[in-house]
Scaffold this active site. Structure first.
Site, PDB file in Angstrom:
ATOM      1  N   LYS A  93       5.375  -2.663  -5.793  1.00 34.30           N
ATOM      2  CA  LYS A  93       6.441  -2.628  -4.767  1.00 34.30           C
ATOM      3  C   LYS A  93       6.351  -1.313  -3.996  1.00 34.30           C
ATOM      4  O   LYS A  93       6.406  -1.300  -2.768  1.00 34.30           O
ATOM      5  CB  LYS A  93       7.814  -2.724  -5.424  1.00 34.30           C
ATOM      6  CG  LYS A  93       8.975  -2.356  -4.525  1.00 34.30           C
ATOM      7  CD  LYS A  93      10.317  -2.506  -5.190  1.00 34.30           C
ATOM      8  CE  LYS A  93      10.737  -1.306  -5.947  1.00 34.30           C
ATOM      9  NZ  LYS A  93      11.323  -0.212  -5.162  1.00 34.30           N
ATOM     10  N   ASN A  94       6.192  -0.211  -4.708  1.00 37.13           N
ATOM     11  CA  ASN A  94       6.261   1.110  -4.064  1.00 37.13           C
ATOM     12  C   ASN A  94       4.974   1.505  -3.381  1.00 37.13           C
ATOM     13  O   ASN A  94       4.918   2.544  -2.726  1.00 37.13           O
ATOM     14  CB  ASN A  94       6.713   2.169  -5.078  1.00 37.13           C
ATOM     15  CG  ASN A  94       8.158   1.928  -5.503  1.00 37.13           C
ATOM     16  OD1 ASN A  94       8.874   1.133  -4.892  1.00 37.13           O
ATOM     17  ND2 ASN A  94       8.562   2.581  -6.577  1.00 37.13           N
ATOM     18  N   ARG A 125      16.462   0.974   1.358  1.00 34.18           N
ATOM     19  CA  ARG A 125      16.318   2.361   1.802  1.00 34.18           C
ATOM     20  C   ARG A 125      14.912   2.648   2.329  1.00 34.18           C
ATOM     21  O   ARG A 125      14.711   3.501   3.176  1.00 34.18           O
ATOM     22  CB  ARG A 125      16.578   3.322   0.629  1.00 34.18           C
ATOM     23  CG  ARG A 125      17.894   3.223  -0.041  1.00 34.18           C
ATOM     24  CD  ARG A 125      18.045   4.368  -0.988  1.00 34.18           C
ATOM     25  NE  ARG A 125      18.017   5.611  -0.249  1.00 34.18           N
ATOM     26  CZ  ARG A 125      16.940   6.335  -0.038  1.00 34.18           C
ATOM     27  NH1 ARG A 125      15.777   5.931  -0.478  1.00 34.18           N
ATOM     28  NH2 ARG A 125      17.003   7.442   0.643  1.00 34.18           N
ATOM     29  N   CYS A 171      22.540   5.833  -3.022  1.00 35.07           N
ATOM     30  CA  CYS A 171      22.579   4.618  -3.835  1.00 35.07           C
ATOM     31  C   CYS A 171      23.072   5.048  -5.218  1.00 35.07           C
ATOM     32  O   CYS A 171      23.418   6.208  -5.429  1.00 35.07           O
ATOM     33  CB  CYS A 171      21.189   3.978  -3.899  1.00 35.07           C
ATOM     34  SG  CYS A 171      20.042   4.947  -4.871  1.00 35.07           S
ATOM     35  N   ARG A 214      20.014  10.565  -2.204  1.00 35.31           N
ATOM     36  CA  ARG A 214      18.791  10.154  -1.508  1.00 35.31           C
ATOM     37  C   ARG A 214      18.683  10.767  -0.102  1.00 35.31           C
ATOM     38  O   ARG A 214      18.564  10.093   0.906  1.00 35.31           O
ATOM     39  CB  ARG A 214      18.688   8.639  -1.432  1.00 35.31           C
ATOM     40  CG  ARG A 214      18.953   7.899  -2.726  1.00 35.31           C
ATOM     41  CD  ARG A 214      17.977   8.170  -3.853  1.00 35.31           C
ATOM     42  NE  ARG A 214      16.637   7.708  -3.613  1.00 35.31           N
ATOM     43  CZ  ARG A 214      16.215   6.473  -3.894  1.00 35.31           C
ATOM     44  NH1 ARG A 214      17.037   5.596  -4.363  1.00 35.31           N
ATOM     45  NH2 ARG A 214      14.958   6.132  -3.661  1.00 35.31           N
ATOM     46  N   PRO A 215      18.763  12.095   0.031  1.00 37.85           N
ATOM     47  CA  PRO A 215      18.669  12.731   1.351  1.00 37.85           C
ATOM     48  C   PRO A 215      17.283  12.537   1.974  1.00 37.85           C
ATOM     49  O   PRO A 215      16.329  12.185   1.279  1.00 37.85           O
ATOM     50  CB  PRO A 215      18.910  14.203   1.050  1.00 37.85           C
ATOM     51  CG  PRO A 215      18.479  14.370  -0.356  1.00 37.85           C
ATOM     52  CD  PRO A 215      18.818  13.087  -1.046  1.00 37.85           C
ATOM     53  N   ILE A 216      17.173  12.762   3.285  1.00 36.06           N
ATOM     54  CA  ILE A 216      15.858  12.626   3.954  1.00 36.06           C
ATOM     55  C   ILE A 216      15.479  13.905   4.704  1.00 36.06           C
ATOM     56  O   ILE A 216      14.625  13.885   5.589  1.00 36.06           O
ATOM     57  CB  ILE A 216      15.856  11.422   4.932  1.00 36.06           C
ATOM     58  CG1 ILE A 216      16.947  11.587   6.006  1.00 36.06           C
ATOM     59  CG2 ILE A 216      15.976  10.103   4.191  1.00 36.06           C
ATOM     60  CD1 ILE A 216      16.803  10.595   7.160  1.00 36.06           C
ATOM     61  N   LEU A 244      13.668  16.382   3.982  1.00 33.79           N
ATOM     62  CA  LEU A 244      12.238  16.762   3.922  1.00 33.79           C
ATOM     63  C   LEU A 244      11.409  15.890   4.872  1.00 33.79           C
ATOM     64  O   LEU A 244      10.439  16.353   5.478  1.00 33.79           O
ATOM     65  CB  LEU A 244      11.713  16.658   2.490  1.00 33.79           C
ATOM     66  CG  LEU A 244      12.345  17.630   1.489  1.00 33.79           C
ATOM     67  CD1 LEU A 244      11.828  17.361   0.083  1.00 33.79           C
ATOM     68  CD2 LEU A 244      12.096  19.076   1.902  1.00 33.79           C
ATOM     69  N   ASP A 252      11.232   6.255 -12.938  1.00 33.44           N
ATOM     70  CA  ASP A 252      11.478   4.812 -12.860  1.00 33.44           C
ATOM     71  C   ASP A 252      11.279   4.115 -14.202  1.00 33.44           C
ATOM     72  O   ASP A 252      11.541   2.924 -14.316  1.00 33.44           O
ATOM     73  CB  ASP A 252      10.540   4.160 -11.825  1.00 33.44           C
ATOM     74  CG  ASP A 252      10.892   4.594 -10.425  1.00 33.44           C
ATOM     75  OD1 ASP A 252      10.099   4.347  -9.508  1.00 33.44           O
ATOM     76  OD2 ASP A 252      11.953   5.215 -10.242  1.00 33.44           O
ATOM     77  N   VAL A 274      14.451  14.166 -11.822  1.00 35.10           N
ATOM     78  CA  VAL A 274      14.118  13.762 -10.451  1.00 35.10           C
ATOM     79  C   VAL A 274      15.345  13.345  -9.656  1.00 35.10           C
ATOM     80  O   VAL A 274      15.525  13.759  -8.514  1.00 35.10           O
ATOM     81  CB  VAL A 274      13.057  12.637 -10.465  1.00 35.10           C
ATOM     82  CG1 VAL A 274      12.752  12.155  -9.052  1.00 35.10           C
ATOM     83  CG2 VAL A 274      11.779  13.115 -11.163  1.00 35.10           C
ATOM     84  N   ARG A 313      15.073  -7.400  -6.583  1.00 33.50           N
ATOM     85  CA  ARG A 313      14.475  -6.663  -5.464  1.00 33.50           C
ATOM     86  C   ARG A 313      13.078  -6.163  -5.831  1.00 33.50           C
ATOM     87  O   ARG A 313      12.215  -6.045  -4.992  1.00 33.50           O
ATOM     88  CB  ARG A 313      15.318  -5.411  -5.160  1.00 33.50           C
ATOM     89  CG  ARG A 313      16.553  -5.611  -4.371  1.00 33.50           C
ATOM     90  CD  ARG A 313      17.158  -4.263  -4.068  1.00 33.50           C
ATOM     91  NE  ARG A 313      16.118  -3.313  -3.690  1.00 33.50           N
ATOM     92  CZ  ARG A 313      16.193  -2.002  -3.895  1.00 33.50           C
ATOM     93  NH1 ARG A 313      17.233  -1.490  -4.499  1.00 33.50           N
ATOM     94  NH2 ARG A 313      15.231  -1.194  -3.511  1.00 33.50           N
TER      95      ARG A 313
END
Ligand code: EPZ
Length: 420
Positions: free
Chosen positions: A22-23, A94, A118, A123-125, A127, A307, A329, A399
Site C-alpha cells: 500500500k505504502n 491523507r 488522524c 500528521r503535520p506537513i 517538512l 506500523d 515515531v 483501507r
C-alpha cells in the site's frame, strides 16, 4: 458499516501470499502524474486507499484504468485539468498530499486540502512544504488548503529535521523535474522510497542514493511512461508473521522480501519463534517452545517499524514475562492499548512507554478499531482470546489490507465479516 466477528481459533496453518505494498503503490500512482505517456503499475493491491487515489488522479485529469484481473493499474496523464486535491478525497486518505510534488513539477501549481490529523497523531506537513519552498515554490496555507506555485523549480540542498517518508517522497517527485541538482539529507530510507525512486528512474529520472539518508536528484526536462511491479507489503508480511506466532501456528508466507522485515524477524526470534527463510518464502513456526517477552523501540527504517507496533503488542500481551514498548515515531499510537486491556491484557502507559505484563488469557468482547494497524492488532488478539471478539470500524483495516478475511480464513482463522 461492517464488523469482524473473530472466534478463538486453532493455531494457524498453511500458505499465504502477500499483496503489493500500500505504502509503495500510493506514491508511485502519484508519480505517474509526472509522465508524458502511460504508466502501468503491476501487483497493485486491491484496497480502498488505491480506489481513492484512482479517483483523485481522475479528478486531476488522468485516465485511470484498473485491470484488477492481474492487479494492474494504467495511468495516462495527457493533460492536467485541475491542479487540486479536494477535501472530500483528502479527508478519506491523507496520502492524497503526495500529489502535491508531482503537480507542482508538472504544472507549476497545486492546491491540496490540508490532510489534518488522524487517530495516531497530528500528521503535520511542514517538512513537505519546507522542501518545496527550498526548490523555489511559493507556498501559502489558508482556509484548510495549501496552495503552491512555481514558474520554475530549481535544485537545492534540503535537510529534513525528521526522516519523514511522505516529505521525502513529495520532495523527490518535485525535484526530478527541477533545474539542477537536489541533495536531500536525513531522508527516509524505507523500502517504499527505494521502490518510488526505481519507478521514477525507469521514467527517465536521475536519482541516486534512495534507501540511504542522502538522496541526490539530478533534474531532467521530461519523464516518459513506464511499467513497474510494486514491492510486496512488508507490513502485511509482518502482520501474518505475528499471526502465526500469537496462535502458536506454522505458516509459510510467500511473495516476501525478507530484507524488508529484518527487524520484525529479529524480534520474533528473541521471543522464541522459529523463522525459516527460503526461496519459497518465510516460514514462521510459533510452537517450537514457550514464547517469552522482549522489548520494542519503533524507529524510522531500518529500525522496528511503527506500523508493526500494535500487532506485536498483541503478541507480547500473551507471552511470559514483561515487555517495554516505546513508540518513537508517532505521538499517539497507543489507542489499541485500551481495547486490548478490555480483552484482559495488562498494559500500562508510562509516558512514551507501554509496559506489558504478559501471559494473560485474553477474553473476547466488543472492541473498536481506531486505526489501520490497531484494528489488525485486535484481530490477532481475537484469534487467541477465549470466546468471541467483535471488532467495529473495520473500514480502517479494509483501507490497508486486501482480501484480509479470505487470507486469514485460508489459514484456519475463525473470522467473518458482517454488515451491522
Ligand atoms: C508513512 O506516513 C506511512 N503512510 C505510514 O503508514 C507510516 O506509519 C509512516 O510513513 C512512518 O513509517 C504511507 O506511506 C501512505 P512520516 P507519513 O511523514 O509519510 C512527523 C500505515 O499504517 N512529520 O514519516 O505520513 C509525523 O508527525 C500508515 O500504513 C513531521 O513532523 O509518515 C510523524 O510523527 C500509518 N513533519 C513522523 O514524522 C512533517 O512534515 C513520521 O511521519 C511530516 C512528518
Amino acid at each position: 458499516m461492517g464488523k469482524f466477528i473473530v472466534e478463538k481459533s486453532e493455531p494457524l496453518n498453511g500458505v499465504v501470499e502477500i499483496s503489493g505494498s500500500k505504502n509503495a503503490v500510493l506514491p508511485i500512482m502519484a508519480a505517474a502524474l509526472l509522465a508524458h505517456g502511460s504508466c502501468e503499475i503491476m501487483e497493485a493491491p486491491v484496497l480502498r486507499d488505491v480506489d481513492v487515489m484512482c479517483k483523485l488522479l481522475s479528478s486531476i485529469g488522468s485516465k485511470v484504468k484498473t485491470k484488477y484481473e492481474n492487479n494492474s493499474i494504467e495511468i495516462l496523464t495527457d493533460n492536467v485539468i485541475a491542479e487540486e486535491a479536494p477535501y472530500e478525497l483528502v479527508k478519506k486518505m491523507r496520502a492524497s498530499i503526495l500529489v502535491m510534488g508531482p503537480l507542482i513539477a508538472r504544472t507549476g501549481k497545486a492546491k491540496i486540502a490540508l490532510p489534518g490529523g488522524c487517530a495516531i497523531g497530528a500528521r503535520p506537513i511542514a517538512l513537505h512544504l519546507k522542501g518545496l519552498r527550498a526548490l523555489g515554490a511559493e507556498v501559502k496555507e489558508g482556509h484548510g488548503y495549501v496552495e503552491a506555485k512555481a514558474d520554475k523549480l530549481v535544485g537545492s540542498n534540503i535537510y529534513l529535521d525528521f526522516p519523514s517518508v511522505g516529505a521525502t517522497e513529495n520532495i523527490m517527485m518535485a525535484a526530478v523535474l527541477a533545474e539542477g541538482v537536489t541533495i536531500l539529507e536525513n531522508a527516509a530510507q524505507e523500502p517504499e522510497i527505494v521502490d518510488l525512486a526505481n519507478f521514477l528512474n525507469k521514467m527517465g529520472a536521475k536519482i541516486k542514493g534512495a534507501g540511504t539518508d542522502t538522496i541526490k536528484i539530478e533534474g531532467v526536462s521530461e519523464l516518459h511512461g513506464t511499467k513497474h511491479t510494486v514491492i510486496p507489503d512488508r507490513i502485511e508480511t509482518g502482520t501474518f508473521m505475528v499471526a502465526a506466532a500469537i496462535t502458536r501456528g506454522n505458516i509459510l508466507i510467500k511473495n516476501v522480501v525478507s530484507d524488508h522485515v529484518k527487524p520484525v524477524i529479529a524480534k520474533l526470534k528473541e521471543c522464541g519463534v522459529k523463522v525459516e527463510d527460503s526461496d519459497e518464502g518465510i516460514r514462521i513456526i510459533g510452537n517450537i517452545r514457550p514464547l517469552i517477552a522482549t522489548d520494542i523501540k519503533t524507529l524510522p527504517y531500518p529500525g522496528f517499524p511503527t506500523d508493526m507496533q500494535s500487532q506485536f503488542m498483541s503478541l507480547l500481551a500473551t507471552v511470559k514475562g514483561s515487555s517495554v514498548v516505546i513508540e518513537n515515531v508517532f505521538e499517539n499510537r497507543y489507542m489499541h492499548i485500551g481495547e486490548l486491556n478490555r480483552m484482559g491484557a495488562n498494559i500500562k502507559i508510562e509516558g512514551r512507554s507501554a509496559v506489558i505484563q504478559g501471559e494473560n488469557i485474553l477474553q473476547g468482547t466488543q472492541v473498536v478499531s481506531t486505526d489501520l494497524r490497531a484494528g489488525a492488532a485486535l484481530v490477532l488478539a481475537g484469534l487467541i482470546a477465549e470466546g468471541t471478539t467483535e471488532i467495529s470500524d473495520i473500514y480502517h483495516i479494509e483501507r490497508g489490507y486486501s482480501d484480509f478475511v479470505e487470507k486469514f480464513r485460508s489459514l484456519g482463522a475463525k473470522i467473518v465479516r458482517i454488515e451491522d
